[in-house]
Scaffold this motif. Structure first.
Motif, PDB file in Angstrom:
ATOM      1  N   PRO A  10     -36.244 -13.006  34.654  1.00  0.00           N
ATOM      2  CA  PRO A  10     -37.636 -12.690  34.944  1.00  0.00           C
ATOM      3  C   PRO A  10     -38.324 -11.861  33.873  1.00  0.00           C
ATOM      4  O   PRO A  10     -39.550 -11.711  33.914  1.00  0.00           O
ATOM      5  CB  PRO A  10     -37.563 -11.904  36.257  1.00  0.00           C
ATOM      6  N   ASN A  11     -37.579 -11.326  32.913  1.00  0.00           N
ATOM      7  CA  ASN A  11     -38.184 -10.474  31.887  1.00  0.00           C
ATOM      8  C   ASN A  11     -37.478 -10.711  30.557  1.00  0.00           C
ATOM      9  O   ASN A  11     -36.264 -10.564  30.449  1.00  0.00           O
ATOM     10  CB  ASN A  11     -38.070  -9.001  32.299  1.00  0.00           C
ATOM     11  N   GLN A  12     -38.264 -11.055  29.536  1.00  0.00           N
ATOM     12  CA  GLN A  12     -37.686 -11.386  28.230  1.00  0.00           C
ATOM     13  C   GLN A  12     -36.924 -10.216  27.619  1.00  0.00           C
ATOM     14  O   GLN A  12     -35.928 -10.402  26.912  1.00  0.00           O
ATOM     15  CB  GLN A  12     -38.801 -11.821  27.266  1.00  0.00           C
ATOM     16  N   GLY A  21     -30.570 -10.986  31.992  1.00  0.00           N
ATOM     17  CA  GLY A  21     -30.848 -11.906  33.083  1.00  0.00           C
ATOM     18  C   GLY A  21     -29.938 -11.679  34.269  1.00  0.00           C
ATOM     19  O   GLY A  21     -29.188 -10.697  34.335  1.00  0.00           O
ATOM     20  N   CYS A  22     -30.012 -12.595  35.220  1.00  0.00           N
ATOM     21  CA  CYS A  22     -29.290 -12.450  36.489  1.00  0.00           C
ATOM     22  C   CYS A  22     -28.267 -13.577  36.643  1.00  0.00           C
ATOM     23  O   CYS A  22     -28.612 -14.756  36.539  1.00  0.00           O
ATOM     24  CB  CYS A  22     -30.271 -12.488  37.656  1.00  0.00           C
ATOM     25  N   SER A  23     -27.047 -13.191  36.923  1.00  0.00           N
ATOM     26  CA  SER A  23     -25.943 -14.150  36.979  1.00  0.00           C
ATOM     27  C   SER A  23     -25.663 -14.604  38.402  1.00  0.00           C
ATOM     28  O   SER A  23     -26.104 -13.989  39.380  1.00  0.00           O
ATOM     29  CB  SER A  23     -24.682 -13.511  36.395  1.00  0.00           C
ATOM     30  N   GLY A  24     -24.884 -15.679  38.483  1.00  0.00           N
ATOM     31  CA  GLY A  24     -24.335 -16.165  39.737  1.00  0.00           C
ATOM     32  C   GLY A  24     -22.875 -16.525  39.521  1.00  0.00           C
ATOM     33  O   GLY A  24     -22.476 -17.683  39.630  1.00  0.00           O
ATOM     34  N   HIS A  25     -22.067 -15.536  39.164  1.00  0.00           N
ATOM     35  CA  HIS A  25     -20.661 -15.765  38.815  1.00  0.00           C
ATOM     36  C   HIS A  25     -19.887 -16.368  39.986  1.00  0.00           C
ATOM     37  O   HIS A  25     -20.124 -16.023  41.143  1.00  0.00           O
ATOM     38  CB  HIS A  25     -19.990 -14.456  38.399  1.00  0.00           C
ATOM     39  N   ILE A  26     -18.934 -17.250  39.665  1.00  0.00           N
ATOM     40  CA  ILE A  26     -18.118 -17.903  40.686  1.00  0.00           C
ATOM     41  C   ILE A  26     -16.641 -17.654  40.390  1.00  0.00           C
ATOM     42  O   ILE A  26     -16.131 -18.063  39.339  1.00  0.00           O
ATOM     43  CB  ILE A  26     -18.385 -19.416  40.738  1.00  0.00           C
ATOM     44  N   HIS A  27     -15.952 -16.972  41.298  1.00  0.00           N
ATOM     45  CA  HIS A  27     -14.519 -16.723  41.195  1.00  0.00           C
ATOM     46  C   HIS A  27     -13.783 -17.857  41.920  1.00  0.00           C
ATOM     47  O   HIS A  27     -14.205 -18.273  43.004  1.00  0.00           O
ATOM     48  CB  HIS A  27     -14.158 -15.383  41.822  1.00  0.00           C
ATOM     49  N   GLN A  28     -12.663 -18.311  41.345  1.00  0.00           N
ATOM     50  CA  GLN A  28     -11.951 -19.455  41.913  1.00  0.00           C
ATOM     51  C   GLN A  28     -10.440 -19.300  41.787  1.00  0.00           C
ATOM     52  O   GLN A  28      -9.947 -18.737  40.814  1.00  0.00           O
ATOM     53  CB  GLN A  28     -12.330 -20.742  41.180  1.00  0.00           C
TER      54      GLN A  28
END
Length: 464
Positions: free
Chosen positions: A261-263, A267-274
Motif C-alpha cells: 500500500p505504500n511505495q 509490503g505485506c506477506s502471506g507466508h505459507i508453512h508446509q
C-alpha cells in the motif's frame, strides 16, 4: 432411534445441523469464495438452511455463478467461457460443508458455514477455488500424504471507514499508529481492545491465532494462524481476512491486505508453512540427515524451486502484488532457498520432528488462500512425483549465491502468460481452471492498462 433431517426420512441429521436446531437460531450465515478470495455470502432463513443441508441430491442451494465471473468490483469479465454474459449468469449449485460449522462472535453468535460450488451431478466445479485446492489435496492423498499447513498474514490498519475512504478518493489514508515499531508492546497497548478482539474473537470463531504482534511499519500487524490440515487452514485464512475487517469496523479501523500500500514501506506477506504427514509422523524430518531434512522434503523443496514461477499469478494475483517484489524490502524476488534465511523464497526450518517444515515466503497478503495453497502444494508435490533432486545450494546472508538466478517477473501479465502455457499447472489444476483463471488475470491487467493513476497526474499534468 436416530433423528431425521427435516424433509428427509432416511438420513440421520448431521451434528452441525442438529446444533443449529437446538440453538434456536432463526437464520444462518453462509459464504463461498470468489476468484479473488473475497467471501460472497448471505443469510438464510433456518428452514431454507435445513433444506440446503440435506445430503445430495436433495441438498444445496442456488447461488448466481456471477461470483465466479466478475472481479472484486463486481465488473463482469468479458473473456471467460465457463461463466459470462453469453450464459445469462444462471444459478450454480452451492453445497455447504457442514464440517465448517462455527458461530460468529461479533454477529450475535449467528451460525456460519462455508460452501463450495458443485456441478448438477454433485461433482466438483472446475473453477471453484475451494474445489481447486481439494483436487490438489486429493492427489496428495493418493500419494499417501496428508498436507499440513499454516498461514501468516501481515497487514496495514487505517483509521478509515468505507465512507471516509471514498471521500478521500483513494489517497492519503490515516495510519493507525505512526512510525516503524515492530514487536512493540507500546503500540499493542495503544489499540489493545482491537488487538484483544482479534485474538479472542477469532479463537471463538474457530480461527486460532498462534501469535499476533506489530510488524515494522505504521499500523502494521502480523498474525500466525494455528497449524492444521491444508483445507482447514485455507478456510481459517479466508475467514481471518474477512473477520479482521469486520472486527476492525467496530473500532473505526480499516485493515488492508494489499501487498504494497505504500511505495516507501515494506509490503505485506502471506507466508505459507508446509509439511507432509502420513497421519502420524512428519515426513519432512530425518534424524540421520545432517540438515534433518528427509529426501522427501528435498524433493518437495526442489519442486517449488523448479516450478513455483509457473504458478505465479496464484501467489501474486493483483497488479499491486508486483510492487512488493523489490530489492531491499524483505520480500524475496528470486526462487531461492535457505536454511532459516528470511531473504529466501523458500525458508527451510529444520530441527525437531514437530517443527521441521518449509516456509514459502513469496506470496503476498493479497492472495486467495485456496489458490495460493493449491499452487505451493502442487509445485512441491510435482517435485516429489518426479523425484527431483535438490541440486541448487542454499543461499546465505542476503541472497549470497543467488547472483545468477533470474528474478521473478515484475508484472501480472508476464506471470499469467507463463501460467497459461504451463503443462505443470494444467496437469495439477486442470485446463478449465487454468484457462479461466488466466482470463481473469488478463482482465485485471487490462483494467490497469486503461486506468489513469495519480502517479501519472502528478508526473505529467503540469510539466509535460
Amino acid at each position: 432411534m436416530a433423528s431425521k433431517a427435516p424433509g428427509n426420512t432416511s438420513q440421520a441429521v448431521h451434528p452441525a445441523v442438529e446444533a443449529v436446531k437446538k440453538s434456536g437460531a432463526t437464520k444462518v450465515k453462509v459464504a463461498v469464495s470468489d476468484i479473488d478470495g473475497i467471501l460472497r455470502g448471505k443469510y438464510l432463513h433456518k428452514d431454507k438452511f435445513f433444506g440446503t443441508a440435506e445430503p445430495y441430491p436433495a441438498g444445496g442451494f442456488g447461488f448466481c455463478d456471477v461470483v465466479l465471473g466478475w472481479d472484486m468490483t463486481d465488473s463482469c469479465y468479458d473473456n471467460t467461457t465457463v461463466t459470462g454474459w453469453q450464459h445469462g449468469f444462471p444459478d450454480a449449485l452451492a453445497r455447504l460443508d457442514l464440517g465448517t460449522a462455527r458461530h460468529v462472535p461479533w454477529d450475535d453468535g449467528v451460525p456460519f458455514f462455508l460452501g463450495e460450488f458443485v456441478n448438477a451431478d454433485g461433482s466438483a466445479h472446475a473453477v471453484c477455488p475451494r474445489q481447486t485446492l481439494k483436487r490438489v489435496l486429493k492427489r496428495a492423498e493418493k500419494m499417501g500424504f496428508k498436507v499440513m499447513t499454516g498461514m501468516e498474514f501481515e497487514w496495514f490498519n487505517f483509521l478509515e471507514t468505507p465512507q471516509s475512504w471514498a471521500a478521500k478518493k483513494g489517497v492519503g489514508p490515516e495510519q493507525l499508529t505512526p512510525g516503524m515499531f515492530g514487536y512493540s508492546l507500546l503500540r499493542v497497548n495503544r489499540n489493545r481492545d482491537f488487538f484483544n478482539a482479534i485474538m479472542d474473537e477469532m479463537l471463538a470463531f474457530g480461527v486460532p491465532i498462534e501469535g499476533l504482534h506489530t510488524e515494522t511499519g505504521p499500523g502494521v500487524y502480523e498474525a500466525a494462524i494455528g497449524f492444521s490440515e491444508a483445507l482447514e487452514q485455507a478456510d481459517r485464512a479466508i475467514l481471518f481476512k474477512t473477520g479482521t475487517k469486520e472486527i476492525g469496523a467496530r473500532f473505526g479501523i480499516m485493515p488492508s491486505f494489499m501487498a504494497k500500500p505504500n511505495q516507501q514501506l515494506p509490503g505485506c506477506s502471506g507466508h505459507i508453512h508446509q509439511s507432509l504427514s502420513d497421519g502420524k509422523n512428519n515426513l519432512f524430518y530425518d534424524a540421520k540427515s545432517p540438515r534433518k531434512m528427509s529426501k522427501l522434503f528435498e524433493s518437495y523443496l526442489a519442486g517449488q524451486v523448479a516450478c513455483m514461477m509457473e504458478f505465479g499469478p496464484m501467489i501474486w494475483p493483483t497488479i499491486n502484488s508486483y510492487k512488493r517484489l523489490v530489492d531491499g524490502f524483505w520480500a524475496p524476488v528470486k526462487p531461492t532457498w535457505g536454511i532459516d534465511n528470511r531473504t529466501a523464497s523458500f525458508r527451510v526450518i529444520a530441527g525437531s520432528p514437530k517443527a521441521t517444515r518449509l516456509e514459502t515466503r513469496c506470496p503476498g497478503a493479497d492472495v486467495n488462500p485456496y489458490l495460493a495453497m493449491a499452487a505451493v502444494i502442487a509445485a512441491g508435490l510435482d517435485g516429489v512425483e518426479k523425484g527431483l533432486k535438490l541440486t541448487a545450494p542454499p543461499i546465505t546472508g542476503t541472497n549470497v549465491g543467488a547472483e545468477n538466478i533470474a528474478r521473478a517477473p515484475r508484472t501480472l501479465i508476464e506471470t499469467t502468460r507463463i501460467f497459461q502455457q504451463s503443462s505443470i499447472a494444467r496437469d495439477w489444476l486442470g485446463d478449465t481452471f487454468v484457462d479461466h483463471f488466466a482470463a481473469t488475470r488478463d482482465w485485471e491487467w487490462r483494467q490497469w492498462l486503461d486506468g489513469v493513476t495519480d502517479w501519472e497526474l502528478k508526473r505529467y499534468f503540469e510539466i509535460i
